[in-house]
Design a protein around this motif. Structure first.
Motif, short mmCIF file in Angstrom:
data_model
loop_
_atom_site.label_atom_id
_atom_site.label_comp_id
_atom_site.label_asym_id
_atom_site.label_seq_id
_atom_site.Cartn_x
_atom_site.Cartn_y
_atom_site.Cartn_z
N SER A 43 31.92 42.95 40.40
CA SER A 43 30.68 42.44 40.98
C SER A 43 30.33 41.10 40.34
N GLN A 44 29.57 40.31 41.08
CA GLN A 44 29.09 39.02 40.60
C GLN A 44 27.67 38.83 41.10
N ASN A 45 26.72 38.76 40.18
CA ASN A 45 25.32 38.54 40.53
C ASN A 45 24.83 39.54 41.58
N GLY A 46 25.23 40.81 41.40
CA GLY A 46 24.80 41.86 42.30
C GLY A 46 25.59 41.98 43.59
N ILE A 47 26.59 41.13 43.77
CA ILE A 47 27.43 41.16 44.98
C ILE A 47 28.71 41.94 44.67
N ALA A 48 28.98 42.96 45.46
CA ALA A 48 30.19 43.76 45.26
C ALA A 48 31.42 42.98 45.70
N ILE A 49 32.44 42.96 44.85
CA ILE A 49 33.72 42.31 45.16
C ILE A 49 34.78 43.41 45.21
N GLU A 50 35.50 43.49 46.33
CA GLU A 50 36.52 44.52 46.48
C GLU A 50 37.81 43.87 47.00
N ILE A 65 40.07 38.32 41.72
CA ILE A 65 38.70 38.74 41.43
C ILE A 65 37.99 37.69 40.57
N ALA A 66 38.69 37.16 39.57
CA ALA A 66 38.09 36.15 38.71
C ALA A 66 37.71 34.90 39.50
N GLU A 67 38.59 34.47 40.43
CA GLU A 67 38.29 33.28 41.22
C GLU A 67 37.19 33.55 42.24
N ALA A 68 37.11 34.78 42.74
CA ALA A 68 36.01 35.14 43.64
C ALA A 68 34.68 35.04 42.90
N LYS A 69 34.65 35.51 41.67
CA LYS A 69 33.43 35.41 40.86
C LYS A 69 33.04 33.95 40.65
N ASN A 70 34.03 33.13 40.32
CA ASN A 70 33.75 31.71 40.09
C ASN A 70 33.23 31.03 41.36
N THR A 71 33.80 31.40 42.51
CA THR A 71 33.37 30.79 43.78
C THR A 71 31.95 31.19 44.13
N ILE A 72 31.64 32.47 44.00
CA ILE A 72 30.28 32.93 44.29
C ILE A 72 29.28 32.23 43.37
N ALA A 73 29.61 32.15 42.08
CA ALA A 73 28.70 31.52 41.13
C ALA A 73 28.47 30.05 41.48
N TYR A 74 29.54 29.33 41.81
CA TYR A 74 29.41 27.90 42.13
C TYR A 74 28.62 27.69 43.42
N ARG A 125 51.13 22.49 38.86
CA ARG A 125 50.17 21.59 39.51
C ARG A 125 49.27 22.32 40.49
N ARG A 126 49.66 23.53 40.87
CA ARG A 126 48.91 24.26 41.89
C ARG A 126 48.46 25.61 41.35
N ASP A 127 47.40 26.11 41.91
CA ASP A 127 46.93 27.47 41.63
C ASP A 127 46.45 28.00 42.97
N VAL A 128 47.39 28.59 43.73
CA VAL A 128 47.11 28.96 45.11
C VAL A 128 46.01 30.01 45.21
N ILE A 129 45.87 30.86 44.19
CA ILE A 129 44.81 31.87 44.22
C ILE A 129 43.45 31.19 44.09
N ASN A 130 43.35 30.24 43.17
CA ASN A 130 42.12 29.46 43.03
C ASN A 130 41.78 28.73 44.32
N GLU A 131 42.78 28.11 44.94
CA GLU A 131 42.55 27.33 46.15
C GLU A 131 42.13 28.22 47.32
N LEU A 132 42.85 29.31 47.53
CA LEU A 132 42.55 30.18 48.67
C LEU A 132 41.21 30.90 48.50
N ALA A 133 40.95 31.38 47.29
CA ALA A 133 39.67 32.07 47.06
C ALA A 133 38.51 31.10 47.25
#
Length: 279
Positions: A43-50, A65-74, A125-133
């Protein structure tokens, strides 16, 4: 289906049926997937991540999951509240062609090969998980639930171009400005190569099929704007844009977004801003 209410359920001829009702209007589309998934939850800020994935395809689940948290926060910090109570990522077979990932309200489908089996250790040079999330999850602001433009010239600038910008800023936070410059140069090259296959047109009039413009030229344009007025002012304009035009308000046009950029900028930059998006 945490964002919907179950109105009723029944069983008929050996199949289970469910009747759902949405407490809010659905402006774009909704997603349904089915399979024998393993599930990881956070979860991130009360939002369920699955994350729903094949039980043996776990390599990148925690990174996703880590990148989803970062995206929601930003996005919540800069653009406004996430509009649902959950976000669900679902793996799709590698036999599916035509996309690496695609976003629906409160759900993102991601391909087996591109996301869950990607070996991000091989490409520094790339982090496809970071980019896609960053890209797909940001569509919860740009394109599926909040900013939902009519199907017209320039509409993709309000969805894909803004998702590319969000992706880029999240990449900058994770990997630094020098890595960002390399990504921008790569997209500039892709854009230049694409010119020979489609009609060139300004970003604010981009047609739906001209993806090399909405994605690649769009990312380069947003980076130029970032360099010109700074991330803080770009994000202020985007926050104002979402406040004024978020569904169910009147659907915005690309010129409305340009006007928001102009409103937060010194008048000495106005000619350059118009040139970035309108030439």
């Amino acid at each position: 289906m945490a964002n919907f209410l179950i109105v009723g359920s029944w069983k008929e001829r050996g199949r289970n049926y469910f009747h759902y009702s949405s407490p809010v209007p659905i402006p774009f589309r909704f997603a349904v997937s089915s399979g024998e998934y393993a599930v990881k939850r956070a979860s991130q800020n009360g939002i369920a991540i699955e994350v729903y994935y094949h039980p043996t395809h776990h390599e990148n689940v925690y990174h996703l999951i880590a990148e989803a948290k970062n995206t929601i926060a930003y996005c919540e910090e800069n653009f406004g509240k996430y509009p649902f109570r959950s976000i669900r990522f679902a793996e799709i077979s590698g036999f599916t062609e035509g996309f690496a990932a695609t976003a629906y309200p409160a759900a993102v489908f991601m391909s087996e090969a591109m996301t869950f089996h990607a070996d991000i250790r091989k490409e520094r040079r790339r982090d496809v998980i970071n980019e896609l999330a960053g890209h797909e999850l940001s569509h919860q602001w740009w394109g599926t639930a909040q900013i939902a433009p009519d199907d017209r010239e320039g509409a993709a600038m309000l969805t894909e171009t803004l998702a590319m910008y969000t992706e880029l800023m999240l990449f900058k936070r994770a990997h630094g400005i020098e890595a960002v410059k390399k990504i921008v140069a790569m997209h500039q090259e892709i854009y230049e190569r694409g010119k020979g296959y489609t009609t060139e047109e300004p970003l604010y009039k981009v047609k739906p099929g001209n993806v090399h413009i909405s994605y690649n030229k769009g990312l380069v344009a947003m980076y130029q704007l970032y360099e010109l007025i700074g991330e803080e002012k770009v994000n202020l304009a985007l926050k104002q844009f979402i406040f004024r035009y978020s569904f169910p308000n009147y659907p915005p046009a690309s010129i409305d977004l340009i006007n928001e950029f102009l409103s937060v900028s010194d008048t000495s930059f106005h000619k350059q801003i118009k040139k970035i998006f309108m030439q």
